[in-house]
Design a protein around this motif. Structure first.
Motif, mmCIF file in Angstrom:
data_model
loop_
_atom_site.group_PDB
_atom_site.id
_atom_site.type_symbol
_atom_site.label_atom_id
_atom_site.label_comp_id
_atom_site.label_asym_id
_atom_site.label_seq_id
_atom_site.Cartn_x
_atom_site.Cartn_y
_atom_site.Cartn_z
ATOM 1 N N ARG A 242 -0.556 -2.640 0.062
ATOM 2 C CA ARG A 242 0.085 -3.593 -0.837
ATOM 3 C C ARG A 242 -0.962 -4.373 -1.647
ATOM 4 O O ARG A 242 -0.790 -4.584 -2.852
ATOM 5 C CB ARG A 242 0.953 -4.570 -0.035
ATOM 6 C CG ARG A 242 1.723 -5.554 -0.906
ATOM 7 C CD ARG A 242 2.412 -6.630 -0.083
ATOM 8 N NE ARG A 242 3.180 -7.522 -0.949
ATOM 9 C CZ ARG A 242 2.678 -8.512 -1.671
ATOM 10 N NH1 ARG A 242 1.366 -8.749 -1.641
ATOM 11 N NH2 ARG A 242 3.460 -9.270 -2.424
ATOM 12 N N HIS A 243 -2.041 -4.780 -0.979
ATOM 13 C CA HIS A 243 -3.081 -5.558 -1.664
ATOM 14 C C HIS A 243 -3.725 -4.747 -2.783
ATOM 15 O O HIS A 243 -3.945 -5.254 -3.898
ATOM 16 C CB HIS A 243 -4.147 -6.014 -0.663
ATOM 17 C CG HIS A 243 -5.267 -6.785 -1.294
ATOM 18 N ND1 HIS A 243 -5.112 -8.082 -1.750
ATOM 19 C CD2 HIS A 243 -6.564 -6.437 -1.580
ATOM 20 C CE1 HIS A 243 -6.246 -8.508 -2.273
ATOM 21 N NE2 HIS A 243 -7.144 -7.531 -2.190
ATOM 22 N N CYS B 245 -2.417 -2.259 -4.420
ATOM 23 C CA CYS B 245 -1.446 -2.109 -5.511
ATOM 24 C C CYS B 245 -1.334 -3.398 -6.311
ATOM 25 O O CYS B 245 -1.261 -3.375 -7.548
ATOM 26 C CB CYS B 245 -0.072 -1.711 -4.944
ATOM 27 S SG CYS B 245 -0.019 -0.032 -4.276
ATOM 28 N N TRP B 246 -1.314 -4.528 -5.613
ATOM 29 C CA TRP B 246 -1.233 -5.835 -6.271
ATOM 30 C C TRP B 246 -2.409 -6.043 -7.228
ATOM 31 O O TRP B 246 -2.246 -6.602 -8.318
ATOM 32 C CB TRP B 246 -1.198 -6.929 -5.208
ATOM 33 C CG TRP B 246 -1.233 -8.325 -5.758
ATOM 34 C CD1 TRP B 246 -0.196 -9.020 -6.325
ATOM 35 C CD2 TRP B 246 -2.368 -9.207 -5.785
ATOM 36 N NE1 TRP B 246 -0.619 -10.275 -6.707
ATOM 37 C CE2 TRP B 246 -1.941 -10.413 -6.394
ATOM 38 C CE3 TRP B 246 -3.690 -9.095 -5.357
ATOM 39 C CZ2 TRP B 246 -2.801 -11.491 -6.576
ATOM 40 C CZ3 TRP B 246 -4.551 -10.173 -5.545
ATOM 41 C CH2 TRP B 246 -4.101 -11.355 -6.149
ATOM 42 N N ASN C 206 -0.106 -5.865 -13.236
ATOM 43 C CA ASN C 206 -0.042 -7.155 -13.935
ATOM 44 C C ASN C 206 1.197 -7.191 -14.826
ATOM 45 O O ASN C 206 1.797 -6.155 -15.141
ATOM 46 C CB ASN C 206 -1.311 -7.432 -14.748
ATOM 47 C CG ASN C 206 -1.507 -6.457 -15.881
ATOM 48 O OD1 ASN C 206 -0.777 -6.479 -16.872
ATOM 49 N ND2 ASN C 206 -2.509 -5.587 -15.752
ATOM 50 N N LYS D 150 3.018 0.581 -14.705
ATOM 51 C CA LYS D 150 3.054 0.103 -13.318
ATOM 52 C C LYS D 150 3.170 1.275 -12.341
ATOM 53 O O LYS D 150 2.498 1.308 -11.307
ATOM 54 C CB LYS D 150 4.210 -0.874 -13.121
ATOM 55 C CG LYS D 150 3.963 -2.241 -13.749
ATOM 56 C CD LYS D 150 5.163 -3.166 -13.605
ATOM 57 C CE LYS D 150 4.882 -4.505 -14.279
ATOM 58 N NZ LYS D 150 6.047 -5.409 -14.244
ATOM 59 N N LEU E 51 6.280 -6.265 -4.324
ATOM 60 C CA LEU E 51 5.565 -6.736 -5.521
ATOM 61 C C LEU E 51 6.530 -7.032 -6.665
ATOM 62 O O LEU E 51 6.114 -7.161 -7.816
ATOM 63 C CB LEU E 51 4.547 -5.673 -5.954
ATOM 64 C CG LEU E 51 3.420 -5.386 -4.954
ATOM 65 C CD1 LEU E 51 2.635 -4.144 -5.366
ATOM 66 C CD2 LEU E 51 2.490 -6.586 -4.822
#
Length: 296
Positions: A112-113, A115-116, A120, A128, A182
């Motif tokens: 997740r981090h 991908c984050w 934006n 995305k 997200l």
């Protein structure tokens, strides 16, 4: 009052030659419920315990652990939220009883981090997905397993998070759970038809459909994502043509996000199929059938 002494006494009674005594002891232990699981686990690890008693403890533990899973899934089905992550965890805890919700969710943190870091607010929906695909399929090397029959460990999400090898549904669950965390509107699309693939739908949050004009009624879906084809974007018209060529149903449910209850039911069906294809797991089929009964 439940005490360790009374639990141990009931375990010893399960060695009694009288079947009625054994049945009573087992029923009493099961009646105590999942609260005694930690005590039984301590007894199970006792290297000095009698082998027969160990077998009795193991059988009672299996009953109580299944009871815990069934109760948790039943509670989830009655809940208003029907959180997908929670349900997937409950199902995984059936095969992996020592798995905690904290350990399960922790498996997603790194993915997740990353991908984050790549996402934006200025990116288009397509950009995305391109960023998610880069992390998911290139950096983390998730891959779809084509060989049949599938192993249960290619379906249970927690094991797929470790091996990075999974099926359409296990990979799709991971991909959609990360995306939703997200705030990216990607949801699973499935039916009970075994021939229909598990795909992901990217919903039109920004009212782009009139601009794109796919030329087909797509139920609010901007486009679809094939996790089995490394995140390939498929427009609604293409998906309908694929289903038509494969002789698959053209019902509305085949093209719009599925309720989480249907996704979990399909997940259980796939687990059941994987168990039935491997002799060492077939004794678990009755349990999975019992869980599926909750959806009727």
């Amino acid at each position: 009052m439940i005490t360790k002494t009374s639990i141990h006494a009931l375990i010893k009674l399960m060695d009694d030659p009288d079947p009625m005594v054994v049945q009573h002891a087992r029923e009493k232990l099961v009646e105590y419920g999942e609260n005694i699981i930690p005590d039984l686990e301590v007894l199970e690890e006792d290297c000095f315990i009698d082998p027969n008693q160990l077998d009795n403890i193991t059988r009672v533990l299996e009953l109580l652990r299944f009871q815990r899973v069934k109760h948790a899934l039943s509670t989830w089905l009655k809940s208003d939220e029907k959180n997908l992550m929670q349900a997937v965890y409950v199902i995984c805890s059936y095969q992996f009883p020592d798995l905690t919700i904290q350990d399960f969710t922790a498996q997603f943190q790194s993915l997740r981090h990353q991908c984050w870091m790549e996402i934006n607010s200025r990116q288009t929906s397509f950009e995305k997905v391109e960023a998610l695909n880069k992390i998911f399929f290139d950096e983390f090397d998730f891959v779809r397993v084509n060989e049949l029959p599938h192993s249960p460990f290619e379906i249970f999400v927690n094991s797929v998070m470790e091996t990075k090898e999974g099926t359409d549904i296990s990979l799709g669950l991971i991909y959609s759970l990360v995306a939703q965390s997200l705030d990216i509107p990607i949801y699973g699309v499935t039916t009970m038809n075994n021939r229909a693939p598990f795909v992901l739908a990217y919903m039109d949050k920004d009212n782009l459909l009139p601009i794109l004009d796919w030329g087909i009624d797509n139920n609010g879906v901007l486009f679809y994502i094939g996790v089995g084809t490394k995140g390939l974007i498929v427009d609604p018209k293409q998906l309908r043509e694929i289903y038509l060529s494969e002789g698959l149903p053209q019902s509305r449910a085949q093209f719009e996000p599925s309720p989480n209850t249907l996704i979990i039911k399909k997940y259980l069906k796939d687990i059941k199929r994987s168990y039935s294809n491997q002799a060492q797991f077939r004794y678990k089929l009755k349990d999975i059938e019992e869980l599926l009964e909750l959806f009727r």
